[in-house]
Enzyme design. Structure first.
Site, PDB file in Angstrom:
ATOM      1  N   GLY A  19       2.842  -3.782   8.228  1.00 25.00           N
ATOM      2  CA  GLY A  19       3.685  -4.012   7.057  1.00 25.00           C
ATOM      3  C   GLY A  19       4.682  -5.139   7.201  1.00 25.00           C
ATOM      4  N   SER A  20       4.321  -6.189   7.941  1.00 23.04           N
ATOM      5  CA  SER A  20       5.301  -7.286   8.071  1.00 23.04           C
ATOM      6  C   SER A  20       5.478  -8.031   6.751  1.00 23.04           C
ATOM      7  CB  SER A  20       4.904  -8.240   9.205  1.00 23.04           C
ATOM      8  OG  SER A  20       3.724  -8.931   8.908  1.00 23.04           O
ATOM      9  N   ASN A  21       4.409  -8.159   5.965  1.00 22.98           N
ATOM     10  CA  ASN A  21       4.581  -8.767   4.639  1.00 22.98           C
ATOM     11  C   ASN A  21       5.442  -7.885   3.743  1.00 22.98           C
ATOM     12  OD1 ASN A  21       3.049 -11.377   4.094  1.00 22.98           O
ATOM     13  ND2 ASN A  21       1.517 -10.184   5.230  1.00 22.98           N
ATOM     14  N   ARG A  73     -13.797   7.585  -3.415  1.00 22.34           N
ATOM     15  CA  ARG A  73     -12.718   6.585  -3.424  1.00 22.34           C
ATOM     16  C   ARG A  73     -11.850   6.713  -4.676  1.00 22.34           C
ATOM     17  NH1 ARG A  73     -12.939   2.242  -0.014  1.00 22.34           N
ATOM     18  NH2 ARG A  73     -14.689   2.365   1.416  1.00 22.34           N
ATOM     19  N   ASN A 115      -2.537  -9.562  -4.394  1.00 21.49           N
ATOM     20  CA  ASN A 115      -2.944  -9.358  -3.000  1.00 21.49           C
ATOM     21  C   ASN A 115      -2.618 -10.622  -2.219  1.00 21.49           C
ATOM     22  OD1 ASN A 115      -4.291  -8.146  -0.740  1.00 21.49           O
ATOM     23  ND2 ASN A 115      -6.057  -9.453  -1.145  1.00 21.49           N
ATOM     24  N   HIS A 117      -4.024 -12.728   1.116  1.00 27.58           N
ATOM     25  CA  HIS A 117      -5.224 -12.808   1.943  1.00 27.58           C
ATOM     26  C   HIS A 117      -5.045 -13.944   2.945  1.00 27.58           C
ATOM     27  CE1 HIS A 117      -9.411 -12.271   2.974  1.00 27.58           C
ATOM     28  NE2 HIS A 117      -9.547 -13.587   2.953  1.00 27.58           N
ATOM     29  N   GLY A 151     -14.158  -8.296  -7.981  1.00 27.53           N
ATOM     30  CA  GLY A 151     -14.795  -8.964  -6.844  1.00 27.53           C
ATOM     31  C   GLY A 151     -13.776  -9.091  -5.709  1.00 27.53           C
ATOM     32  N   VAL A 152     -14.198  -8.754  -4.494  1.00 27.06           N
ATOM     33  CA  VAL A 152     -13.261  -8.754  -3.362  1.00 27.06           C
ATOM     34  C   VAL A 152     -12.733 -10.167  -3.094  1.00 27.06           C
ATOM     35  CG1 VAL A 152     -13.033  -8.293  -0.890  1.00 27.06           C
ATOM     36  CG2 VAL A 152     -14.362  -6.757  -2.331  1.00 27.06           C
ATOM     37  N   ALA A 181       3.530 -17.915   7.700  1.00 24.44           N
ATOM     38  CA  ALA A 181       3.443 -18.582   6.388  1.00 24.44           C
ATOM     39  C   ALA A 181       3.339 -17.548   5.262  1.00 24.44           C
ATOM     40  CB  ALA A 181       2.237 -19.525   6.364  1.00 24.44           C
TER      41      ALA A 181
HETATM   42  C1  GAR Z   1      -1.951  -9.951   6.721  1.00 20.17           C
HETATM   43  O1  GAR Z   1      -2.362 -11.056   7.468  1.00 20.17           O
HETATM   44  C2  GAR Z   1      -2.692  -9.923   5.396  1.00 20.17           C
HETATM   45  O2  GAR Z   1      -2.897 -11.182   4.841  1.00 20.17           O
HETATM   46  C3  GAR Z   1      -3.995  -9.292   5.800  1.00 20.17           C
HETATM   47  O3  GAR Z   1      -3.635  -8.266   6.688  1.00 20.17           O
HETATM   48  C4  GAR Z   1      -2.429  -8.646   7.379  1.00 20.17           C
HETATM   49  C5  GAR Z   1      -1.436  -7.528   7.218  1.00 20.17           C
HETATM   50  O4  GAR Z   1      -0.316  -7.752   8.032  1.00 20.17           O
HETATM   51  N1  GAR Z   1      -4.712  -8.812   4.670  1.00 20.17           N
HETATM   52  C6  GAR Z   1      -6.030  -8.792   4.597  1.00 20.17           C
HETATM   53  O5  GAR Z   1      -6.757  -9.171   5.474  1.00 20.17           O
HETATM   54  C7  GAR Z   1      -6.569  -8.240   3.290  1.00 20.17           C
HETATM   55  N2  GAR Z   1      -7.947  -8.581   3.146  1.00 20.17           N
HETATM   56  P1  GAR Z   1       1.036  -6.954   7.747  1.00 20.17           P
HETATM   57  O6  GAR Z   1       0.684  -5.474   7.660  1.00 20.17           O
HETATM   58  O7  GAR Z   1       1.891  -7.243   8.959  1.00 20.17           O
HETATM   59  O8  GAR Z   1       1.627  -7.473   6.465  1.00 20.17           O
END
Ligand code: GAR
Length: 201
Positions: A19-21, A73, A115, A117, A151-152, A181
């Site tokens: 969860g750093s984001n 799901r 999202n 990515h 679409g993913v 970043a």
């Molecule tokens: C991040 O790099 C995010 O972009 C990626 O998972 C990481 C989560 O880090 N997401 C994906 O790959 C989604 N397809 P975080 O938990 O430290 O935020």
């Protein structure tokens, strides 16, 4: 859109891991002029480290373990959606939420779910983005904030940030640099999105 009491858009951040984001979004929301507040952090993994981080920052948290739902799901998503509604969430920000979504949840939040990515989409949707960018010999890597569609990793792109590839980069070193970043990009992209939403109503 926005909470009449705070004048801010109520955002839920969905996580599966560190969860750093999510932490970057919570910290950004402390600014007086930030147009969003993090009203809820929700995880499909009850032991996700990010839940403890969010609690420590004083944000309400919830966990909806996907495992008891087995292959259903949509039933899991209905349980998630009920909690989002309880918390009067207006925008959902996926941040390392490692679940494939069904059309039901995507349609329910159409135009209101973002999202992040870790690649310069449309390059490298899915997993292992950094290894794939290295194997391709790309000169730059980066991250993308986009709207979620069925679409993913295919939805309309809202913002991107690039980082240079370094000669001795590994997947890990590149992932770290891209993650830094991401922490700058996501709060900015979400704030721009919420400001636009508020103007359109
Ligand atoms: C991040 O790099 C995010 O972009 C990626 O998972 C990481 C989560 O880090 N997401 C994906 O790959 C989604 N397809 P975080 O938990 O430290 O935020």
């Amino acid at each position: 859109m926005e909470d009449p009491r705070t004048g801010r858009v109520r955002v839920a951040v969905l996580i599966s891991g560190a969860g750093s984001n999510m932490a970057a979004l919570i910290d950004a929301a402390r600014a007086a002029d930030c147009p969003f507040e993090v009203a809820l952090v929700l995880s499909n993994k009850p032991d996700a480290g990010g839940l403890t981080v969010a609690e420590g920052k004083g944000v309400p948290v919830a966990a909806v373990d996907h495992r008891p739902f087995g292959k259903d799901r949509e039933a899991h998503e209905r349980a998630v959606d009920a909690i989002l509604n309880e918390h009067r969430v207006e925008v959902v920000a996926l941040a390392g939420y490692m679940r494939l979504l069904t059309p039901w949840l995507v349609q329910r939040w159409e135009g209101r779910m973002l999202n992040i990515h870790p690649s310069l989409l449309p390059k490298y949707p899915g997993l292992d983005t950094h290894a794939r960018a290295l194997a391709a010999g790309d000169l730059e890597a980066g991250c993308t904030v986009h709207l979620v569609t069925e679409g993913v990793d295919e939805g309309p792109i809202l913002a991107q940030a690039t980082v240079p590839m370094l000669p001795d980069d590994t997947s890990n070193s590149l992932a770290q640099r891209v993650l830094t970043a991401e922490h700058a990009l996501y709060p900015r992209a979400l704030a721009d999105f919420c400001r636009a939403q508020m103007r359109s109503l």
